[in-house]
Design an enzyme around this catalytic site. Structure first.
Site, PDB file in Angstrom:
ATOM      1  N   ASN A   1       0.887  -1.166   0.000  1.00  0.00           N
ATOM      2  CA  ASN A   1       0.000   0.000   0.000  1.00  0.00           C
ATOM      3  C   ASN A   1       0.923   1.214   0.000  1.00  0.00           C
ATOM      4  O   ASN A   1       1.514   1.544   1.019  1.00  0.00           O
ATOM      5  CB  ASN A   1      -0.893  -0.024   1.247  1.00  0.00           C
TER       6      ASN A   1
ATOM      7  N   LYS B   1       0.276   4.274  -0.300  1.00  0.00           N
ATOM      8  CA  LYS B   1      -0.288   5.488   0.312  1.00  0.00           C
ATOM      9  C   LYS B   1      -0.024   6.698  -0.599  1.00  0.00           C
ATOM     10  O   LYS B   1      -0.056   6.535  -1.820  1.00  0.00           O
ATOM     11  CB  LYS B   1       0.257   5.664   1.725  1.00  0.00           C
TER      12      LYS B   1
ATOM     13  N   HIS C   1      -9.266   1.710   4.861  1.00  0.00           N
ATOM     14  CA  HIS C   1      -7.989   1.813   5.578  1.00  0.00           C
ATOM     15  C   HIS C   1      -8.159   2.748   6.779  1.00  0.00           C
ATOM     16  O   HIS C   1      -8.920   3.723   6.708  1.00  0.00           O
ATOM     17  CB  HIS C   1      -6.903   2.349   4.639  1.00  0.00           C
TER      18      HIS C   1
ATOM     19  N   GLU D   1      -6.421   5.038   7.873  1.00  0.00           N
ATOM     20  CA  GLU D   1      -6.147   6.452   7.581  1.00  0.00           C
ATOM     21  C   GLU D   1      -7.371   7.115   6.956  1.00  0.00           C
ATOM     22  O   GLU D   1      -7.640   8.292   7.198  1.00  0.00           O
ATOM     23  CB  GLU D   1      -4.907   6.558   6.676  1.00  0.00           C
TER      24      GLU D   1
ATOM     25  N   GLU E   1      -5.331  -4.683  10.475  1.00  0.00           N
ATOM     26  CA  GLU E   1      -4.297  -3.678  10.704  1.00  0.00           C
ATOM     27  C   GLU E   1      -4.564  -2.956  12.022  1.00  0.00           C
ATOM     28  O   GLU E   1      -5.351  -1.991  12.059  1.00  0.00           O
ATOM     29  CB  GLU E   1      -4.291  -2.659   9.559  1.00  0.00           C
TER      30      GLU E   1
ATOM     31  N   GLY F   1       2.709   2.401  10.762  1.00  0.00           N
ATOM     32  CA  GLY F   1       3.677   3.484  10.604  1.00  0.00           C
ATOM     33  C   GLY F   1       4.360   3.884  11.903  1.00  0.00           C
ATOM     34  O   GLY F   1       5.021   4.913  11.979  1.00  0.00           O
TER      35      GLY F   1
ATOM     36  N   SER G   1       3.516  -2.120  10.211  1.00  0.00           N
ATOM     37  CA  SER G   1       4.967  -2.226  10.422  1.00  0.00           C
ATOM     38  C   SER G   1       5.510  -3.613  10.092  1.00  0.00           C
ATOM     39  O   SER G   1       6.495  -4.047  10.682  1.00  0.00           O
ATOM     40  CB  SER G   1       5.348  -1.825  11.855  1.00  0.00           C
TER      41      SER G   1
END
Ligand code: 13P
Length: 258
Positions: free
Chosen positions: A13, A15, A100, A102, A172, A178, A218
């Site tokens: 991904n 991003k 996701h 985010e 996730e 991250g 991660s």
């Protein structure tokens, strides 16, 4: 993972990273490295909208598949800034990341819109990668399973068993994205197994066994082998490490060697 019923899926991904020339360069580097995964492990690069056409052209004839990072649920209309499933299909995209964390955190994505997007993607022939995961606070309050069950039930509401088999679930944990903090392999396995049990209750055991459940957060060249060795971890959704061809390939090879 259970190799006899499922194929591992390693997806990058990207991003909001990479211009078109940079995307081409990265994919050209990845392609020969992962060629041996053909038929064994599904390798996907989920890239920004502006890179999709470049990525589809760069990966043509290779075993690297292309995914988008979001999709809108309406077919067309006055939705400024959005992209429809038909538009993605027309470009040659096969997968799409939906929900996701985010998008949930920064762009107001809800389980209701994740569900609508998932159904729109499936109706257009795309394979959704639906992301679920708990916040650190929710884990600390010991409600991880409640949060995950709620997301799975709502995000997949009204999705038929045949369609859910085409859907990838990415677990996730938000606190691991991250941050450099990876869930331990046991933590990842525990929640991925819980997701599979939830699917078995919603559908049936055979359907649950057919669904690919990835871990993301991660995952990197160092910790991938242990995470992927777990029975219910069928692959990875990789952020930072997917932007480095060698690191991404190390993760793909770990899946090949399972
Ligand atoms: P990182 O691998 O950078 O933690 O990101 C994970 C992720 O969000 C993949 O979708």
């Amino acid at each position: 993972m259970k190799k006899d019923v499922r194929k591992a899926i390693i997806a990058g991904n990207w991003k909001m990273n990479k211009t078109r020339p940079e995307a081409k360069e990265l994919l050209e580097a990845i392609k020969p490295l992962v060629a041996n995964a053909n038929g064994k492990v599904e390798v996907i690069a989920c890239v920004p909208f502006t890179n999709l056409e470049t990525a589809v052209a760069a990966t043509e004839g290779s075993n690297v598949k292309v995914g988008a990072e979001n999709v809108h649920f309406e077919k067309s209309g006055a939705y400024t800034g959005e992209i429809s499933a038909d538009m993605l299909v027309e470009v040659g995209v096969e997968y799409v990341v939906i929900g996701h964390s985010e998008r949930r955190q920064y762009f107001g994505e809800t389980d209701e819109t994740v569900n609508k997007r998932t159904k729109a993607a499936l109706a257009a022939g795309l394979k959704p990668i639906v992301c679920v995961g708990e916040l650190l606070w929710e884990r600390e309050c010991s409600i991880t399973e409640e949060v995950i069950a709620r997301q799975i039930k709502l995000d997949l509401f009204d999705v038929a068993a045949e369609d859910v088999k085409k859907t990838v679930i990415a677990y996730e944990p938000v606190w691991a994205i991250g941050t450099g903090k990876t869930a331990t392999a046991d933590q990842a396995e525990e929640v991925c197994a819980f997701i599979r049990n939830t699917l078995a209750k919603l559908y049936d055991e055979q359907t649950a066994q057919a669904v690919t459940i990835q871990y993301g957060g991660s995952m990197n060249a160092t910790n991938c082998a242990e995470l992927l060795s777990k029975e219910n971890v069928d692959g990875g959704l990789i952020g930072g490490a997917s932007l480095k061809a060698n690191d991404f390939n190390t993760i793909v090879q770990a899946a090949v060697n399972l």
